[in-house]
Design an enzyme around this catalytic site. Sequence first.
Site: not given
Ligand SMILES: *Cc1c(COP(=O)(O)O)cnc(C)c1O
Length: 368
Positions: A38, A264, A313
């Site tokens: 993700k 800034y 930025m």
């Molecule tokens: C993000 C996530 C993981 C991965 O967790 P890590 O600590 O990065 O290994 C696993 N299960 C779920 C449901 C997650 O949202």
Amino acid sequence: MPKAEETILEVDLKALKHNLNHLKSRIPKETKFLAVVKAFAYGSDACEIANYLEELNVDYFAVAYTNEGVQLREAGITKPILVLHPQTVSFTTLVEHQLEPNLYSPKILKEFIEVASSLNYKNYPVHVKFNTGLNRLGFAEHQVSYLAETLNSTSVIHLKSIFSHLAASEDLNEREFTLNQINLFKHIAETLSEAIGFKPMMHICNTSGILNYPEAHFDMVRSGIGLYGYGNSEKENKNFKPIGALKTVISQIHNIEPGESVGYNRAFTSETPVRTATLPLGHADGIGRQYGNGKGYVVINGQKAHIVGNVCMDMIMVNITGIDCKEGDEAIVFDAVTTAEDFAETANTISYELLTSVSQRVKRVFLK
Ligand SMILES: *Cc1c(COP(=O)(O)O)cnc(C)c1O
């Protein structure tokens, strides 16, 4: 390795392979491995990472949202992809791309069955998540019988796995809480399996769960941060290699006289002569303003150069007084030595946030 000539995130696929092999050495042979990709694979580039991990034969992928899964399919990923947090509005897109939803509430379950049914699906693979203490997403224990009735009365969906998520797997002071989560999960999964007459896969461990709770690996484990090189503790970090290195280059050097200010809002005013270097990355690249005013630092020629004044930025200015360097020299924000965890700590945050913040305009360079 050539030195950076612009801001780049270097991604070392050999390190990724090392991390995968280490994680696999910590789980039983028959336990499946789900790679969490993700958020652009924690900032590294989900398609490149997933393609390589598919070559290395991981069993499953997970993303948070449907559009992330669509991108993986469009990049040619064929392994099953679990969508951890799908929304109803994306269900049609989800099934069109053979993505597998996490159904986490009665509402989302009912709505998914309606959509899948209207598209004439049979035995569409789905997963259900239970809340065992994180209080974020998931069915409650008392909804097991409702869930079993619903599953038993439809052939539109097929339950591939029952899972949950640990709230504090990296924190050994919370061991008792975590063991309670694991026990509750076991009880729920067994009760539900009995009520539906078959055993879907069970999984609860994220990276720290894999490392700290070997008794809870069950049928599959889910790892994100471990793949990217972080073990969430000093001891475990030694077993991993950070795959990402954020590098940049000195654009310009300034000599600041006493009484002059930098950046800034004139947030930094010098009392002594100071030398600063201007670097081409800022809060739009993922270096948030919380790292400004002396907190975060980069490494130039092996020495720490702290951020001077406010983060802009597109730029930061760093203090290079006493550091032997010139315009065009490389500056390292984080790498395998000064890690993303170290940099994140300077502003009281965690590697996860820093890594996923590196914005899309930063060029990714893959070392194969
Ligand atoms: C993000 C996530 C993981 C991965 O967790 P890590 O600590 O990065 O290994 C696993 N299960 C779920 C449901 C997650 O949202």
